[in-house]
Design a protein around this motif. Structure first.
Motif, short mmCIF file in Angstrom:
data_model
loop_
_atom_site.label_atom_id
_atom_site.label_comp_id
_atom_site.label_asym_id
_atom_site.label_seq_id
_atom_site.Cartn_x
_atom_site.Cartn_y
_atom_site.Cartn_z
N ASN A 32 9.87 -47.18 -4.14
CA ASN A 32 9.67 -46.68 -5.60
C ASN A 32 8.35 -47.76 -5.95
OD1 ASN A 32 9.95 -43.68 -5.37
ND2 ASN A 32 11.88 -44.86 -5.74
N ASP A 33 8.66 -48.66 -5.76
CA ASP A 33 7.36 -50.38 -6.26
C ASP A 33 6.45 -50.42 -5.28
OD1 ASP A 33 6.54 -51.43 -7.75
OD2 ASP A 33 7.42 -53.51 -7.54
N LYS A 40 3.43 -51.50 -6.37
CA LYS A 40 2.46 -52.72 -6.95
C LYS A 40 2.37 -54.12 -5.79
CE LYS A 40 3.79 -55.27 -10.09
NZ LYS A 40 4.29 -56.33 -10.86
N ARG A 90 13.94 -49.57 -6.73
CA ARG A 90 12.76 -50.08 -7.01
C ARG A 90 12.07 -50.72 -5.58
NH1 ARG A 90 10.65 -53.01 -10.63
NH2 ARG A 90 11.96 -53.29 -12.78
N ARG A 91 12.99 -50.51 -5.03
CA ARG A 91 12.82 -50.94 -3.92
C ARG A 91 11.63 -49.95 -2.47
NH1 ARG A 91 16.95 -53.54 -3.56
NH2 ARG A 91 18.49 -52.30 -2.89
N ASP A 107 9.87 -53.93 -16.22
CA ASP A 107 8.67 -54.77 -16.41
C ASP A 107 7.76 -55.19 -16.85
OD1 ASP A 107 8.97 -54.57 -13.27
OD2 ASP A 107 7.15 -52.85 -13.15
N ILE A 153 12.27 -49.05 -14.37
CA ILE A 153 11.35 -49.89 -13.83
C ILE A 153 10.41 -50.40 -14.61
CG2 ILE A 153 10.08 -50.22 -12.52
CD1 ILE A 153 11.58 -48.81 -10.35
N ASP A 154 9.68 -49.46 -15.61
CA ASP A 154 8.65 -49.49 -17.07
C ASP A 154 9.19 -50.11 -17.45
OD1 ASP A 154 6.27 -48.72 -17.76
OD2 ASP A 154 7.08 -48.07 -19.32
N LEU A 207 11.77 -44.29 -12.90
CA LEU A 207 10.47 -45.16 -13.35
C LEU A 207 10.77 -45.24 -14.48
CD1 LEU A 207 8.59 -41.59 -11.41
CD2 LEU A 207 8.34 -44.39 -10.95
#
Length: 130
Positions: A90-91, A93, A87-88, A55, A51-52, A48
């Motif tokens: 848990n993302d 969005k 990311r695949r 992004d 990824i944050d 996390l």
């Protein structure tokens, strides 16, 4: 992109969540119910965090394979996280995409209460084997 960081797991007096985890390279802390859970929580925290940072166009600390020294009876180990895979999984969005379909399919979709976004997502996952 795979990232590796050392973690330090310490036993605490907390009966519910007795394992405290430090992730020095990203100034992270988390907890776990047992050692396996503590390691998994560290991996989630790292995933996390990275990824944050990605992004938000922030610098990501490079992998560190050096184990810190610990004077106490701590567990010191390395954990690795495949950031692309994380990311695949848990993302969630969502993004808006524009697509073109024949008018008759649009009418049938409305008559049959089909959710195009859901259908397209399911079809893409099947096609891409994810």
């Amino acid at each position: 992109m795979k990232i590796v960081y050392p973690i330090i797991i310490s036993k605490t007096d907390d009966k519910n969540i007795p394992y405290f985890v430090k992730i020095p390279d990203i100034d992270g802390i988390t907890q776990g119910k047992d050692v396996d859970d503590a390691i998994q929580m560290a991996c989630d925290y790292i995933g996390l965090n990275i990824i944050d940072k990605q992004d938000n166009n922030l610098d990501v600390s490079k992998s560190n394979y050096v184990l810190p020294t610990s004077k106490d009876c701590n567990i010191v180990t390395l954990v690795d996280v495949d950031i692309d895979e994380y990311r695949r999984k848990n993302d969630f969005k969502t993004i808006k995409k524009t697509l073109t379909i024949p008018n008759y399919l649009n009418k049938l979709e409305k008559e049959n209460n089909i959710n195009f976004s859901e259908l397209l997502t399911t079809a893409l996952k099947k096609e891409l084997l994810v």
